[in-house]
Design a protein around this motif. Structure first.
Motif, PDB file in Angstrom:
ATOM      1  N   UNK A  99     -21.917  45.969  33.771  1.00 51.55           N
ATOM      2  CA  UNK A  99     -21.785  47.324  33.222  1.00 51.55           C
ATOM      3  C   UNK A  99     -20.374  47.513  32.687  1.00 51.55           C
ATOM      4  N   UNK A 100     -19.380  47.063  33.451  1.00 44.34           N
ATOM      5  CA  UNK A 100     -17.980  47.331  33.081  1.00 44.34           C
ATOM      6  C   UNK A 100     -17.458  46.403  31.996  1.00 44.34           C
TER       7      UNK A 100
ATOM      8  N   UNK B  40     -27.113  42.114  24.744  1.00 44.39           N
ATOM      9  CA  UNK B  40     -28.390  42.801  24.952  1.00 44.39           C
ATOM     10  C   UNK B  40     -28.089  44.091  25.701  1.00 44.39           C
ATOM     11  N   UNK B  41     -28.473  45.217  25.117  1.00 46.21           N
ATOM     12  CA  UNK B  41     -28.310  46.494  25.809  1.00 46.21           C
ATOM     13  C   UNK B  41     -29.654  46.832  26.445  1.00 46.21           C
ATOM     14  N   UNK B  42     -29.647  46.924  27.773  1.00 47.62           N
ATOM     15  CA  UNK B  42     -30.909  47.143  28.503  1.00 47.62           C
ATOM     16  C   UNK B  42     -30.681  48.209  29.565  1.00 47.62           C
ATOM     17  N   UNK B  43     -30.655  49.461  29.157  1.00 46.71           N
ATOM     18  CA  UNK B  43     -30.463  50.540  30.116  1.00 46.71           C
ATOM     19  C   UNK B  43     -29.287  51.416  29.745  1.00 46.71           C
ATOM     20  N   UNK B  44     -29.244  52.612  30.333  1.00 44.99           N
ATOM     21  CA  UNK B  44     -28.181  53.566  30.021  1.00 44.99           C
ATOM     22  C   UNK B  44     -26.964  53.354  30.921  1.00 44.99           C
ATOM     23  N   UNK B  45     -27.126  53.668  32.221  1.00 44.64           N
ATOM     24  CA  UNK B  45     -25.997  53.538  33.147  1.00 44.64           C
ATOM     25  C   UNK B  45     -26.013  52.229  33.913  1.00 44.64           C
ATOM     26  N   UNK B  46     -27.202  51.720  34.134  1.00 47.90           N
ATOM     27  CA  UNK B  46     -27.344  50.448  34.837  1.00 47.90           C
ATOM     28  C   UNK B  46     -28.249  49.559  34.010  1.00 47.90           C
ATOM     29  N   UNK B  47     -28.060  48.272  34.096  1.00 48.71           N
ATOM     30  CA  UNK B  47     -29.001  47.374  33.422  1.00 48.71           C
ATOM     31  C   UNK B  47     -30.352  47.484  34.137  1.00 48.71           C
ATOM     32  N   UNK B  48     -31.375  47.769  33.354  1.00 51.72           N
ATOM     33  CA  UNK B  48     -32.746  47.759  33.855  1.00 51.72           C
ATOM     34  C   UNK B  48     -33.182  46.294  33.818  1.00 51.72           C
ATOM     35  N   UNK B  49     -33.253  45.676  34.988  1.00 49.73           N
ATOM     36  CA  UNK B  49     -33.449  44.222  35.012  1.00 49.73           C
ATOM     37  C   UNK B  49     -34.831  43.809  34.500  1.00 49.73           C
ATOM     38  N   UNK B  50     -35.826  44.675  34.684  1.00 48.40           N
ATOM     39  CA  UNK B  50     -37.154  44.352  34.136  1.00 48.40           C
ATOM     40  C   UNK B  50     -37.085  44.305  32.615  1.00 48.40           C
TER      41      UNK B  50
ATOM     42  N   UNK C 257     -17.951  46.004  21.724  1.00 47.37           N
ATOM     43  CA  UNK C 257     -17.734  45.508  20.358  1.00 47.37           C
ATOM     44  C   UNK C 257     -17.097  44.125  20.393  1.00 47.37           C
ATOM     45  N   UNK C 258     -16.081  43.982  21.281  1.00 54.79           N
ATOM     46  CA  UNK C 258     -15.394  42.700  21.370  1.00 54.79           C
ATOM     47  C   UNK C 258     -16.354  41.607  21.875  1.00 54.79           C
ATOM     48  N   UNK C 259     -17.166  41.969  22.861  1.00 54.92           N
ATOM     49  CA  UNK C 259     -18.136  40.999  23.378  1.00 54.92           C
ATOM     50  C   UNK C 259     -19.100  40.583  22.266  1.00 54.92           C
TER      51      UNK C 259
ATOM     52  N   UNK D 225     -24.521  38.585  26.913  1.00 57.03           N
ATOM     53  CA  UNK D 225     -24.011  39.651  27.776  1.00 57.03           C
ATOM     54  C   UNK D 225     -25.099  40.711  27.866  1.00 57.03           C
ATOM     55  N   UNK D 226     -25.565  40.965  29.073  1.00 54.86           N
ATOM     56  CA  UNK D 226     -26.610  41.974  29.271  1.00 54.86           C
ATOM     57  C   UNK D 226     -25.924  43.196  29.857  1.00 54.86           C
ATOM     58  N   UNK D 227     -25.927  44.289  29.096  1.00 54.73           N
ATOM     59  CA  UNK D 227     -25.137  45.436  29.521  1.00 54.73           C
ATOM     60  C   UNK D 227     -25.850  46.754  29.228  1.00 54.73           C
ATOM     61  N   UNK D 228     -25.084  47.833  29.310  1.00 55.31           N
ATOM     62  CA  UNK D 228     -25.672  49.175  29.248  1.00 55.31           C
ATOM     63  C   UNK D 228     -25.103  49.967  28.067  1.00 55.31           C
ATOM     64  N   UNK D 229     -25.818  51.052  27.730  1.00 52.00           N
ATOM     65  CA  UNK D 229     -25.325  51.979  26.693  1.00 52.00           C
ATOM     66  C   UNK D 229     -23.963  52.535  27.082  1.00 52.00           C
ATOM     67  N   UNK D 230     -23.774  52.744  28.402  1.00 52.63           N
ATOM     68  CA  UNK D 230     -22.546  53.412  28.850  1.00 52.63           C
ATOM     69  C   UNK D 230     -21.362  52.454  29.003  1.00 52.63           C
ATOM     70  N   UNK D 231     -21.544  51.174  28.713  1.00 52.28           N
ATOM     71  CA  UNK D 231     -20.428  50.217  28.820  1.00 52.28           C
ATOM     72  C   UNK D 231     -19.321  50.623  27.840  1.00 52.28           C
ATOM     73  N   UNK D 232     -18.046  50.353  28.197  1.00 55.19           N
ATOM     74  CA  UNK D 232     -16.947  50.741  27.304  1.00 55.19           C
ATOM     75  C   UNK D 232     -17.169  50.170  25.893  1.00 55.19           C
TER      76      UNK D 232
END
Ligand SMILES: NC(=O)c1ccc[n+]([C@@H]2O[C@H](COP(=O)([O-])OP(=O)(O)OC[C@H]3O[C@@H](n4cnc5c(N)ncnc54)[C@H](OP(=O)(O)O)[C@@H]3O)[C@@H](O)[C@H]2O)c1
Length: 245
Positions: free
Chosen positions: A105-106, A148-158, A139-141, A127-134
């Motif tokens: 997430x971070x 892959x953005x999979x979830x808002x605050x937490x990665x939805x692992x499913x 962008x740098x990643x 990199x599997x991350x969230x909408x809320x990631x910095x």
């Protein structure tokens, strides 16, 4: 090495012993002490053995993608999976090595390190991350990895697993750590646990191989191999079909 369950065989063919049963399959690979610790002095190295490392390598060779939580990537100093000669036959028709997929997430990752700068074009780090990631980190990643953005605050692992499967990465090897594992189990996503039991008592406050929300997943012992007092077990999730057949 000697397989002691379900049959007895010296020096079993490890690639056959750990072949993925299906193309869509999530396997956890972990090592733990006899008393259940998932690390020694903060890392898994002290629990491992020559045989554990050999199996670790075979499991990577069999996988389409290696998934890990960001703390594991940071603590264990992950770089890209390097192709091995012994993987050639295992990976026929696939890239020579699987990509690493980091769940974070971070995004507190060393984006200038080998995991992002020494990858081959056939296996860019994911990199599997969230909408809320910095946003700046995301962008740098994105310039150095597939994001892959999979979830808002937490990665939805499913959702993350579905996204990987859509990319043809169905045979997932998750190498931990315990916090990711617990979420995968709670979401019903763990098909198999490859567990090395290390003949050590370590006590202390290390987490078990699952650290997080409680869940219950019945598992069946599919295989056990022994070497130098280490046990290499394959536990496969029991399904309702297994009970009825
Ligand atoms: N015994 C073994 O086989 C084995 C295997 C692997 C690791 N280990 C040990 O386990 C320890 C690390 O494991 P751990 O359980 O502390 O951590 P972990 O599961 O490796 O990683 C946790 C991190 O992953 C990210 N994360 C997890 N769930 C997320 C979600 N739903 N959404 C977004 N991000 C999420 C977060 O990263 P951000 O903080 O970046 O947001 C979180 O801090 C180390 O000591 C390592 O040596 C042992």
């Amino acid at each position: 090495m000697r397989r002691i369950h379900p049959d007895v065989e010296d020096e079993p063919d490890l690639a056959a012993a750990y072949a993925y049963p299906r193309d869509a399959w999530l396997r956890l690979n972990m090592v733990a002490s006899v008393d259940g610790a998932a690390w020694l002095k903060g890392r898994s190295e002290g629990l491992s053995s020559r045989g554990d490392k050999r199996i670790f390598g075979v499991l990577r060779g069999l996988a389409d993608v290696v998934m890990a939580g960001a703390a594991t990537v940071r603590t264990e100093g992950y770089g890209p999976a390097r192709p091995r000669e012994s993987w050639r036959a295992l990976r026929e028709g696939r890239p020579p090595a699987p990509p690493i997929a980091v769940v974070t997430r971070r995004l507190d990752l060393d984006l200038g390190g080998p995991l992002f700068t020494e990858t081959e074009p056939y296996a860019p780090t994911i990199v599997v991350t969230t909408e809320s990631a910095p946003k700046d980190r995301r962008d740098e990643a994105g310039r150095r990895a597939e994001v892959i953005v999979a979830g808002d605050d937490r990665v939805d692992l499913a959702l993350a697993v579905r996204e990987l499967r859509e990319r043809g990465l169905g045979r997932i090897l998750c190498e931990g750590g315990p916090r990711i594992n617990a979420q995968l189990a709670a979401a019903g996503l763990v098909d198999e646990l490859a567990l090395t039991v290390s003949p050590l008592l370590v006590a202390g406050d290390a987490a078990r191989i699952m650290n997080g929300v409680a869940s219950l997943t019945p598992m069946a012992l599919a295989q056990a191999i022994e070497e130098d007092g280490f046990l290499f077990c394959r536990y496969v999730r029991e399904t309702r079909d297994d009970h009825t057949t």
